[in-house]
Design an enzyme around this catalytic site. Structure first.
Site, mmCIF file in Angstrom:
data_model
loop_
_atom_site.group_PDB
_atom_site.id
_atom_site.type_symbol
_atom_site.label_atom_id
_atom_site.label_comp_id
_atom_site.label_asym_id
_atom_site.label_seq_id
_atom_site.Cartn_x
_atom_site.Cartn_y
_atom_site.Cartn_z
ATOM 1 N N LYS A 66 2.811 5.979 -3.742
ATOM 2 C CA LYS A 66 3.882 6.473 -4.316
ATOM 3 C C LYS A 66 4.120 8.029 -4.131
ATOM 4 C CE LYS A 66 5.215 2.545 -6.107
ATOM 5 N NZ LYS A 66 4.211 1.547 -5.282
HETATM 6 C C1 LIG Z 1 4.337 0.234 -5.062
HETATM 7 C C2 LIG Z 1 3.108 -0.337 -4.358
HETATM 8 C C3 LIG Z 1 3.539 -1.407 -3.458
HETATM 9 C C4 LIG Z 1 4.622 -1.915 -2.880
HETATM 10 O O1 LIG Z 1 5.581 -1.252 -2.553
HETATM 11 P P1 LIG Z 1 7.359 -1.389 -2.452
HETATM 12 O O2 LIG Z 1 7.915 -0.301 -1.968
HETATM 13 O O3 LIG Z 1 7.494 -1.640 -3.765
HETATM 14 O O4 LIG Z 1 7.430 -2.556 -1.676
HETATM 15 C C5 LIG Z 1 2.563 -1.735 -2.500
HETATM 16 N N1 LIG Z 1 1.048 -1.248 -2.845
HETATM 17 C C6 LIG Z 1 0.915 -0.269 -3.792
HETATM 18 C C7 LIG Z 1 -0.608 0.492 -3.964
HETATM 19 C C8 LIG Z 1 1.796 0.036 -4.430
HETATM 20 O O5 LIG Z 1 1.701 1.280 -5.621
#
Ligand SMILES: *Cc1c(COP(=O)(O)O)cnc(C)c1O
Length: 493
Positions: free
Chosen positions: A110
């Site tokens: 993120k």
């Molecule tokens: C948010 C997240 C995901 C999922 O990503 P999306 O964009 O919501 O599909 C997968 N792995 C981790 C560690 C995340 O923080």
């Protein structure tokens, strides 16, 4: 490049879409068209550092932003990463590669977008002549929350309120959030799961009385969730970057390309991969990997999106999601921009919990995507295997992708190079990783990180040790119906 709501509102500019977050009709802003890249563009990208690659990509995608103004923003955004390459691609065996997206301050992917978003957001507000404070409201399944708090901390003209499901995030994730510093940050736990928190936030964005109250306090709402265009656009950059690196290293060829496997929750990360593919990146199949909450792999198999099923808590909590919001953006393209169709499917989803895209659309979908899932047991086995055979330490989310990538190869016989997208540091989920490796741990996640480091020799990021002794600053809990009140209460001194 103007942006339209997936549900049909008129086209607006990128700065406007970024400030708004979500469209007034409840839709998501999606690009009307995408630029097209050539092989020479990837050669050029390979010679740039990551910040320059990101600035270049964003200038292509976002109208109203020049590359010149984006370069210093990207430099600042990616300066805090603990790897000079920011998003390095590591080699595994068998033509498999790992794109590591967890080198930012919160140890999950993120950060790739949320270190950039505050820059895009404040610049967009300025371009829009917006003088009100931008109040960011965000629901998190664990990682978005901390990344948003970290990104917006003490950014002038903004505040951020994060809702997370009580008991629905990992111990480290919760500790990261409730210890957040900054004068403009608010953290509230919700009695409910992630979908409740996300639905609650979406409801507030469409609640005139709530918006009025916020306006009266000089605030305008926006979102740091992956529904925000300012989250999505920076994510496209790392797919272009990874392709540029692999082409430059002769690990892949322009003609053959590679498959990309993404551990998926809200469909934001894999949607960015799809946009990269549409822009001409040499990406073959997009492999959508789910955990036991396998609503997406069922959808890709049957064309029926059916959220009427049990919600499972798994060892990959950031993917414990049954309503994958960003899928809506893909549906708009699947139907060649038929927003009336998208609107009616989304209406069915909220009214009946299900929609069916029909045979023809399903065929188109399956040309692009492959879906699969791994339950906790197979996820843990994948962590153990990768460590024993390759000395590579996977976090549980990445392990879901590694497992499904293997399923894909067995199922289809397609042995083309594979890019596995790694979304978190194994140390963010140290207890479950230690369990998977049968490393004995006595105590909490911090003890687990210690034990894991001792057992593997893989160094833990310094954030883990720092976090252990941080004081808890946020203790509020609310019911899912009371989230609006909780936001307002945060601003009363
Ligand atoms: C948010 C997240 C995901 C999922 O990503 P999306 O964009 O919501 O599909 C997968 N792995 C981790 C560690 C995340 O923080």
């Amino acid at each position: 490049m103007p942006f339209v709501s997936t549900r049909g509102a008129e086209a607006i500019s990128a700065p406007e879409a970024i400030v708004r977050g979500i469209a007034p009709d409840g839709g998501l802003y999606a690009p009307l068209s995408l630029p097209h890249l050539t092989k020479a563009d990837f050669t050029r990208l390979a010679s740039m550092d990551y910040a320059a690659r990101a600035a270049w990509t964003l200038a292509l995608l976002l109208d109203g932003f020049s590359e010149e103004e984006l370069v210093p923003m990207a430099k600042a955004a990616y300066a805090r990463f603990d790897d000079p390459e920011v998003a390095p691609v590591k080699e595994l065996q068998g033509g498999r590669h790992v794109l590591e997206l967890f080198h930012g301050p919160t140890m999950a992917f993120k950060d790739m977008a949320l270190q950039m978003l505050p820059w895009l957001m404040t610049a967009s507000a300025q371009k829009q002549g917006e003088n009100r404070e931008i109040a960011i409201l965000t629901a998190t399944s664990g990682d978005t929350g901390k990344a948003a708090l970290e990104g917006f901390m003490d950014v002038p003209g903004t505040s951020v309120t994060v809702f997370y499901p009580l008991g629905g995030v990992s111990a480290v994730q919760e500790k990261q959030m409730v210890t957040s510093q900054g004068k403009n940050v608010h953290v509230v736990a919700v009695h409910g799961n992630f979908d409740d928190a996300q639905t609650g936030v979406k409801t507030l964005f469409g609640d005139p009385a709530f918006i009025e109250k916020m306006n009266a306090m000089g605030k305008t709402l926006s979102s740091a969730n992956s529904i925000n265009l300012g989250r999505l656009a920076p994510q496209v950059a790392y797919y272009l970057s990874a392709c540029a690196d692999l082409l430059a290293r002769d690990e892949i060829t322009w003609d053959e390309g590679l498959n990309v496997c993404v551990p998926t929750g809200n469909f934001g990360n894999i949607l960015a991969a799809w946009y990269a593919k549409r822009m001409g990146a040499p990406i073959r199949k997009l492999i959508c990997a789910s955990n036991k909450n396998d609503v997406l792999s069922d959808f890709i198999r049957t064309g029926v999106y059916d959220r009427r099923r049990d919600f499972h808590k798994t060892i990959s909590p950031s993917m414990d999601i049954l309503i994958s919001s960003n899928l809506e953006r893909f549906l708009l393209e699947l139907t060649d921009g038929n927003c009336a169709r998208v609107r009616s499917w989304m209406h069915s989803l909220s009214e009946d919990g299900v929609y069916d895209i029909g045979e023809e659309n399903l065929k188109k979908l399956q040309k692009i995507f492959y879906g699969g899932y791994a339950d906790d047991q197979r996820t843990a086995a994948t962590i153990r295997k990768a460590w024993e055979e390759e000395k590579y330490l996977l976090d549980p989310h990445t392990a879901v992708a590694a497992c499904v990538a293997e399923d894909y190869r067995l199922d289809t016989g397609d042995q083309a190079p594979m890019l596995i997208v790694s979304t978190a540091s194994p140390y963010k989920f140290a207890s479950d990783v230690a369990d998977a490796l049968q490393v004995k741990v006595e105590g909490d996640a911090f003890e687990a990180a210690h034990a894991l480091e001792a057992a593997t020799g893989v160094k833990a990021p310094r954030q883990v040790a720092e976090l252990k002794n941080m004081p808890v600053l946020h203790t509020r809990v609310c019911d899912k119906e009371k989230m609006g009140k909780a936001v307002l209460a945060g601003f009363v001194k």
